[in-house]
Design an enzyme around this catalytic site. Structure first.
Site, short mmCIF file in Angstrom:
data_model
loop_
_atom_site.label_atom_id
_atom_site.label_comp_id
_atom_site.label_asym_id
_atom_site.label_seq_id
_atom_site.Cartn_x
_atom_site.Cartn_y
_atom_site.Cartn_z
N ASP A 38 0.68 -1.07 0.10
CA ASP A 38 0.02 -0.09 -0.05
C ASP A 38 0.95 1.22 -0.10
O ASP A 38 2.13 1.30 0.61
CB ASP A 38 -0.96 0.13 1.19
CG ASP A 38 -2.07 0.82 1.19
OD1 ASP A 38 -3.18 0.51 0.59
OD2 ASP A 38 -2.05 2.09 1.26
N ASP A 64 4.68 3.30 -3.79
CA ASP A 64 3.84 3.66 -4.84
C ASP A 64 4.28 2.76 -6.06
O ASP A 64 5.31 2.63 -6.63
CB ASP A 64 4.20 5.12 -5.48
CG ASP A 64 3.44 5.64 -6.45
OD1 ASP A 64 2.84 4.88 -7.25
OD2 ASP A 64 3.34 6.79 -6.69
N ASN A 91 -5.28 -4.48 -6.78
CA ASN A 91 -6.50 -4.07 -6.25
C ASN A 91 -6.35 -2.66 -6.09
O ASN A 91 -7.28 -1.73 -6.15
CB ASN A 91 -6.79 -4.47 -5.07
CG ASN A 91 -8.04 -3.86 -4.14
OD1 ASN A 91 -9.29 -3.88 -4.64
ND2 ASN A 91 -7.63 -2.91 -3.22
N TYR A 157 -10.38 7.24 -15.72
CA TYR A 157 -10.90 5.90 -15.01
C TYR A 157 -11.40 4.91 -15.88
O TYR A 157 -11.08 3.88 -15.72
CB TYR A 157 -11.62 6.37 -13.86
CG TYR A 157 -11.92 5.43 -12.85
CD1 TYR A 157 -11.16 5.11 -11.69
CD2 TYR A 157 -13.02 4.59 -12.93
CE1 TYR A 157 -11.10 4.09 -10.84
CE2 TYR A 157 -13.20 3.55 -12.07
CZ TYR A 157 -12.48 3.61 -11.12
OH TYR A 157 -12.71 2.28 -10.09
N LYS A 161 -9.99 1.08 -16.52
CA LYS A 161 -10.53 0.16 -16.15
C LYS A 161 -11.02 -1.07 -17.23
O LYS A 161 -11.17 -2.04 -16.85
CB LYS A 161 -11.93 0.10 -15.04
CG LYS A 161 -11.35 0.92 -13.78
CD LYS A 161 -10.53 -0.09 -13.06
CE LYS A 161 -9.97 0.44 -11.59
NZ LYS A 161 -9.36 -0.36 -11.00
#
Length: 253
Positions: A38, A64, A91, A157, A161
């Protein structure tokens, strides 16, 4: 059917909060050893502590994931600590500003694509040799409702995706004869800490507004995580190349 996850080495990105945290805890509950990756070092460490207090095994790697050095560290740490990588969950992701294409800045586009699409590519490429050597592996990507339609987010975005969906399907085809499966979930609205920095008054948010009327209820992170753990488990041993909406039926509206 048994999940077969006991003792497996699992990487979960974006695991310091939200869906990633819930997935990390879910894998640990099945006996897997979990690498918590993370950007937020404090959040990652907190999840590791939570897993260890419950008797599980976990390690944190903050950083990162759009940076190659961090990707290499994540892969190397998992291989050294777990003896390999059995499961990879890509994720980690960020939202855009719901910007229509004409309003997307270079910075917004490049950051969203880098985090949401390039980082999963880099990490998957890094762990694939280890999965291939073992003759098995499961990859689960977090796509989005925005990867199934054009009306759930801004241009950056949505493109990122859709790219995750394509990456997942390509992986499934290319490596299905090598013991490796690749699937993705496509979450709808989910109760996480992500805040969307919408630029009010611009064309994108105004055009998208009507499409959120039938979004359905907000899911809990644990509901998304349950789908991730299932797809990574032996219970899903013949499921490959699937993009699974977890969205209270939003994708059917």
């Amino acid at each position: 059917m048994a999940t077969g996850l006991d003792g497996r080495g699992v990487i979960v990105t974006g695991a310091g909060s939200g869906i990633g945290r819930a997935a990390a805890l879910g894998f640990a509950a099945e006996g897997a050893r979990v690498l918590v990756a993370d950007l937020n070092a404090e959040g990652a460490r907190a999840v590791v502590d939570e897993i260890e207090r419950a008797g599980g095994t976990a390690v944190a790697v903050p950083g990162d994931l759009s940076e190659r050095a961090v990707v290499d560290e994540v892969a190397a740490t998992a291989v050294e600590g777990f003896g390999g990588v059995d499961v990879l969950v890509n994720n980690a992701g960020i939202m855009d500003r719901m910007s229509a294409l004409a309003d997307v800045s270079d910075a917004e586009w490049e950051r969203v694509i880098r985090v949401n699409l390039t980082a999963p590519f880099l990490l998957t490429r890094a762990v694939l040799p280890h999965m291939l050597a073992a003759g098995r592996g499961a990859i689960v990507n977090t796509a989005s409702e925005a990867g199934l339609r054009g009306s759930a987010a801004g241009a950056a975005y949505t493109a990122s995706k859709h790219g995750v969906v394509g990456l997942t399907k390509s992986l499934a085809v290319m490596y299905r004869g090598k013991g490796i499966r690749a699937n993705a979930i496509a979450p709808g609205g989910t109760r996480t800490g992500i805040v969307v920095d919408v630029e009010q008054g611009t064309h994108g948010p105004a055009a998208l507004g009507p499409h959120f009327v039938n979004v359905g209820r907000l899911a809990e992170p644990e509901e998304q995580a349950a789908a991730i753990v299932f797809l990574a488990s032996d219970a899903a041993s013949d499921i490959n190349g699937v993009i699974l909406p977890v969205d209270d039926g939003w994708s059917t509206v």
